[in-house]
Write a protein that holds these residues in place. Structure first.
Motif, short mmCIF file in Angstrom:
data_model
loop_
_atom_site.label_atom_id
_atom_site.label_comp_id
_atom_site.label_asym_id
_atom_site.label_seq_id
_atom_site.Cartn_x
_atom_site.Cartn_y
_atom_site.Cartn_z
N THR A 154 0.84 -1.20 0.00
CA THR A 154 0.00 0.00 0.00
C THR A 154 0.87 1.25 0.00
OG1 THR A 154 -1.61 -1.23 1.30
CG2 THR A 154 -1.90 1.15 1.21
N GLN A 155 1.94 1.21 0.75
CA GLN A 155 2.85 2.35 0.83
C GLN A 155 3.49 2.61 -0.54
OE1 GLN A 155 6.00 1.91 3.69
NE2 GLN A 155 5.72 4.00 4.38
N LEU A 156 3.84 1.56 -1.26
CA LEU A 156 4.41 1.73 -2.60
C LEU A 156 3.41 2.39 -3.55
CD1 LEU A 156 6.32 -1.64 -3.10
CD2 LEU A 156 7.30 0.65 -2.82
N VAL A 157 2.17 1.97 -3.48
CA VAL A 157 1.13 2.56 -4.32
C VAL A 157 0.96 4.05 -4.00
CG1 VAL A 157 -1.36 2.54 -4.81
CG2 VAL A 157 -0.08 0.40 -4.69
N VAL A 158 0.94 4.38 -2.72
CA VAL A 158 0.77 5.78 -2.31
C VAL A 158 1.95 6.62 -2.79
CG1 VAL A 158 0.71 7.31 -0.30
CG2 VAL A 158 -0.73 5.27 -0.36
N ARG A 159 3.16 6.11 -2.68
CA ARG A 159 4.35 6.85 -3.13
C ARG A 159 4.32 7.08 -4.64
NH1 ARG A 159 9.21 4.10 0.39
NH2 ARG A 159 8.61 5.02 2.36
N LYS A 160 3.94 6.05 -5.40
CA LYS A 160 3.87 6.20 -6.85
C LYS A 160 2.81 7.23 -7.24
CE LYS A 160 5.68 1.82 -8.46
NZ LYS A 160 5.46 0.62 -9.26
N ARG A 161 1.68 7.20 -6.55
CA ARG A 161 0.60 8.15 -6.84
C ARG A 161 1.08 9.58 -6.55
NH1 ARG A 161 -4.94 6.69 -4.31
NH2 ARG A 161 -4.86 5.16 -5.97
N ARG A 162 1.77 9.77 -5.44
CA ARG A 162 2.29 11.10 -5.10
C ARG A 162 3.32 11.56 -6.13
NH1 ARG A 162 3.28 10.35 1.39
NH2 ARG A 162 1.08 10.38 1.97
N ALA A 163 4.18 10.64 -6.58
CA ALA A 163 5.19 10.99 -7.58
C ALA A 163 4.53 11.40 -8.89
CB ALA A 163 6.13 9.82 -7.79
N ARG A 164 3.46 10.68 -9.29
CA ARG A 164 2.75 11.04 -10.52
C ARG A 164 2.08 12.40 -10.39
NH1 ARG A 164 -0.64 5.90 -11.12
NH2 ARG A 164 1.05 4.44 -10.93
N LYS A 165 1.47 12.67 -9.25
CA LYS A 165 0.82 13.97 -9.05
C LYS A 165 1.85 15.09 -9.09
CE LYS A 165 -3.26 12.67 -6.38
NZ LYS A 165 -3.96 12.79 -5.10
#
Length: 179
Positions: A154-165
């Motif tokens: 879940t933490q990996l998904v959140v980090r990727k989403r933040r990086a994309r934003k």
């Protein structure tokens, strides 16, 4: 922010769950000790009968009864064999609980011979906190590992989403033109 709060809450729950494992092992130990004592009372009765009728041992008496022509005597001998086998299994379990570490205790509880008693122990289980250092350390380490295994993806998904934003935001910001 919300993810951080949920992660902390989840860690707290996994820690509480993990701390119950040593507690369960203690209650399981108490349960099988009681079953062992009850079986021993029965086996003492077998020994008294074997002595009374001149058999050198309980096993010799059982072997003689297994060869008997009367079906109920043979069935009784089979039940006696089963009781002796159960007592041997419980004795091994009590030895594990007396000398083994928590991992060995859990292994015995999850073994085929221990599963029946685990179900019965779970029905009577009461939540609590372990008193031993080993129990607390086991609970903390298991809680951390469970939290890591479950929350890492879940933490990996959140980090990727933040990086994309962040990348999308940087692309939309107009760049300053040199003069």
């Amino acid at each position: 922010m919300i993810y951080s709060t949920i992660d902390k809450l989840f860690f707290g729950l996994t820690l509480l769950f993990a701390l119950q494992v040593p507690q369960l092992a203690d209650q399981y130990h108490q349960f099988i000790a009681g079953v062992y004592d009850a079986n021993q009372w029965q086996i003492d009765g077998y020994q008294t009968t074997a002595d009374k009728y001149g058999y050198p041992s309980i096993d010799d008496m059982i072997e003689h009864h297994l060869k008997n022509d009367v079906e109920s005597v043979r069935d009784d001998a089979i039940q006696k064999q089963s009781t002796l086998q159960r007592q041997n299994d419980l004795g091994k379990g009590l030895q594990v609980f007396a000398e083994g570490n928590l991992i060995e205790k859990i292994g015995f509880m999850l073994s085929p011979s221990g599963w029946l008693y685990l179900d019965k122990t779970l029905k009577q289980f009461t939540f609590g906190l372990p008193i031993s250092t080993e129990g607390i350390l086991f609970g903390v380490i298991l809680g951390l590992l469970l939290n890591l295994v479950i929350s890492a993806p879940t933490q990996l998904v959140v980090r990727k989403r933040r990086a994309r934003k962040k990348a999308a935001k940087e692309e939309n910001i107009p760049k300053k033109q040199p003069l």
